[in-house]
Design a protein around this motif. Structure first.
Motif, short mmCIF file in Angstrom:
data_model
loop_
_atom_site.label_atom_id
_atom_site.label_comp_id
_atom_site.label_asym_id
_atom_site.label_seq_id
_atom_site.Cartn_x
_atom_site.Cartn_y
_atom_site.Cartn_z
N VAL A 1 -6.19 1.67 7.97
CA VAL A 1 -6.76 2.40 6.84
C VAL A 1 -5.64 3.24 6.24
CG1 VAL A 1 -9.12 2.41 7.69
CG2 VAL A 1 -7.58 4.24 8.39
N LEU A 2 -5.63 3.36 4.92
CA LEU A 2 -4.53 4.05 4.23
C LEU A 2 -5.10 4.92 3.14
CD1 LEU A 2 -1.20 2.41 3.14
CD2 LEU A 2 -2.48 3.76 1.49
N GLY A 3 -4.46 6.08 2.92
CA GLY A 3 -4.95 6.96 1.87
C GLY A 3 -3.96 8.03 1.50
N SER A 4 -4.31 8.81 0.46
CA SER A 4 -3.46 9.88 -0.04
C SER A 4 -4.35 10.99 -0.58
CB SER A 4 -2.56 9.38 -1.17
OG SER A 4 -1.81 8.26 -0.77
N ILE B 1 5.10 1.89 6.05
CA ILE B 1 5.77 3.16 5.78
C ILE B 1 6.32 3.18 4.36
CG2 ILE B 1 7.80 4.55 6.37
CD1 ILE B 1 7.31 3.90 9.29
N SER B 2 6.84 2.06 3.89
CA SER B 2 7.36 2.01 2.52
C SER B 2 6.27 2.33 1.51
CB SER B 2 7.97 0.63 2.23
OG SER B 2 9.09 0.40 3.06
N ASP B 3 5.05 1.86 1.75
CA ASP B 3 3.94 2.13 0.84
C ASP B 3 3.51 3.59 0.91
OD1 ASP B 3 2.61 -0.87 0.07
OD2 ASP B 3 3.90 -0.79 1.82
N VAL B 4 3.48 4.13 2.12
CA VAL B 4 3.10 5.53 2.30
C VAL B 4 4.11 6.44 1.63
CG1 VAL B 4 2.81 7.36 4.03
CG2 VAL B 4 1.75 5.12 4.39
N VAL C 1 0.28 14.20 -0.01
CA VAL C 1 0.34 13.74 1.37
C VAL C 1 -0.22 12.33 1.42
CG1 VAL C 1 -0.33 14.22 3.76
CG2 VAL C 1 -0.03 16.12 2.14
N SER C 2 0.46 11.45 2.13
CA SER C 2 -0.01 10.08 2.27
C SER C 2 0.13 9.65 3.72
CB SER C 2 0.79 9.14 1.36
OG SER C 2 0.27 7.82 1.39
N ALA C 3 -0.76 8.77 4.18
CA ALA C 3 -0.73 8.36 5.58
C ALA C 3 -1.42 7.02 5.75
CB ALA C 3 -1.40 9.41 6.46
N VAL C 4 -1.04 6.33 6.83
CA VAL C 4 -1.72 5.12 7.26
C VAL C 4 -2.07 5.27 8.73
CG1 VAL C 4 0.47 3.93 7.81
CG2 VAL C 4 -1.60 2.59 7.37
#
Length: 409
Positions: free
Chosen positions: A376-379, A285-288, A322-325
């Motif tokens: 998987v993570l992205g923005s 969450i900190s990275d997102v 917008v960012s999400a994992v």
């Protein structure tokens, strides 16, 4: 003579490599003490010790070894739940910034947290019990017709049960009591609707930042988190009421200085507390949040520990997005895939894909966060396109790992 500040870190958890990069960039030395001794961190921390500090909620065999750092460190941090009480106690004893006396003296207990919130409007009705008939009484009064049964000292969504039939309470209580070995379980009203988490920075009792994270969990009986989304539009809409809620919790619990992770349900402008952790959020969450809003909770945690007057420093020139994992939650045996390279192929908004469990791990269920097999993570600028690409990448990673998806709630 070393003039770099030093921070003692008690308990770390997985997926926190970036914290050490932040500390190094700021010129802060880190002394890591963690019972599980995550090997990835051995080379990242300035010092690393695999000491046993806790035995359930009691001091562990090596707890006295921490006394050698009195007067030698400039701050104390914790990144998992069992470490927060120790960190708060040491900060209090050593005259350093910390969460405060209430955490140091036992506020890590979920029932104590709820008792402190009584009358604030933020609490849910609950009982602390091992008696199915007492739990059934609470169930009868639940507006949703359901209750949650959980360990009083659990973490990472471990052992949580959702019950709608009183006949199922004995088995649920037995299962939960066996999870962490405590004599009683926490039973509270279940509140329907989406769950959110609030990432808050508090200094000197003042709430100086609140970030809003949307959450998705697996379907009952477990509640393992499978997706975190930080959307600037949602942040703008919910931040005012979220901040008032956090301020209520901070005041009721007598908190001083910390980065907090709160989980809550919302009905309009009314929020009700599900959990509060006195440390930065896990699960990336900190990275997102950093990618979405430009606020680095690891940097803020260091600033709080070192007593900086203004611990939140948004990145200059950051463009909100917008960012999400998404995490892989599936059953089966993890395949020995040599690479996950193709998971991101053609998905321009997906920046990271990683397997978390070793090949050969067999998963009959996913009952806690540490059984998630990958992420998987992205923005991106648009919510719909980002979530569509993450969903596709998540399915590809499931296929690569040879697992069957567990449905979301």
């Amino acid at each position: 003579m070393n003039t770099r500040p030093t921070v003692l870190v008690i308990g770390i958890g997985p997926l926190r490599e970036r914290f050490f990069a932040v500390a190094e960039r700021r010129g802060v030395d880190t002394i890591l003490v963690d019972e599980t001794a995550y090997s990835r961190y051995d080379r990242l921390a300035t010092e690393n010790h695999a000491w046993q500090l806790t035995d359930h909620q009691n001091p562990g065999a090596d707890a006295q070894l921490l006394d050698q750092y009195a007067g030698r460190v400039d701050g104390v941090l914790a990144f998992n739940d069992w470490g927060t009480r120790i960190a708060a106690r040491l900060a209090l004893e050593w005259g350093l910034p910390g969460a405060g006396a209430s955490v140091a003296k036992g506020l890590a207990d979920k029932a104590e947290v709820r008792s402190r919130l009584a009358g604030s409007g933020a609490e849910l009705p609950f009982v602390l019990t091992a008696d199915p008939s007492e739990a059934a009484g609470l169930l009868r009064g639940s507006p949703s017709g359901e209750v949650i049964v959980k360990p009083v000292d659990g973490a990472a969504s471990l052992g949580i049960r959702r019950v709608s039939d009183a006949q199922d309470l004995p088995d649920a209580l037995t299962a939960v009591l066996g999870t962490t070995g405590q004599p009683m379980a926490l039973v509270e009203h279940f509140v329907p609707g989406p769950e959110l988490s609030l990432e808050a920075v508090v200094t000197g009792g003042r709430t100086v930042f609140v970030g809003v994270t949307e959450k998705t969990c697996t379907a009952p009986p477990s509640f393992v988190e499978t997706r975190h989304v930080v959307d600037p539009a949602v942040q703008q809409a919910l931040e005012p009421s979220a901040r008032r809620f956090v301020e209520t919790v901070v005041g009721a619990l007598g908190l001083d200085s910390a980065v907090l992770h709160l989980e809550a349900k919302r009905d309009g402008d009314r929020w009700q507390l599900i959990e509060v952790a006195f440390r930065p959020a896990g699960g990336l969450i900190s990275d997102v949040l950093l990618r979405a809003l430009g606020v680095d909770l690891y940097d803020a945690a260091l600033s709080v520990a070192l007593g900086d007057a203004e611990p939140v420093r948004p990145r200059a020139g950051h463009a909100s997005q917008v960012s999400a994992v998404e995490f892989v939650a599936g059953t089966g045996t993890v395949a020995d895939a040599p690479t996950v390279r193709d998971v991101r192929h053609g998905l321009s908004l997906v920046s990271h894909a990683e397997r978390l469990l070793t090949p050969g791990t067999t998963l009959e269920s996913v009952a806690a966060n540490w059984w998630r097999a990958g992420y998987v993570l992205g923005s991106g600028p648009g919510r719909g396109a980002l979530l569509a690409q993450l969903g596709e990448a998540n399915q590809r990673l499931l296929d690569v790992l040879g697992l069957n998806r567990i449905p979301d709630a």
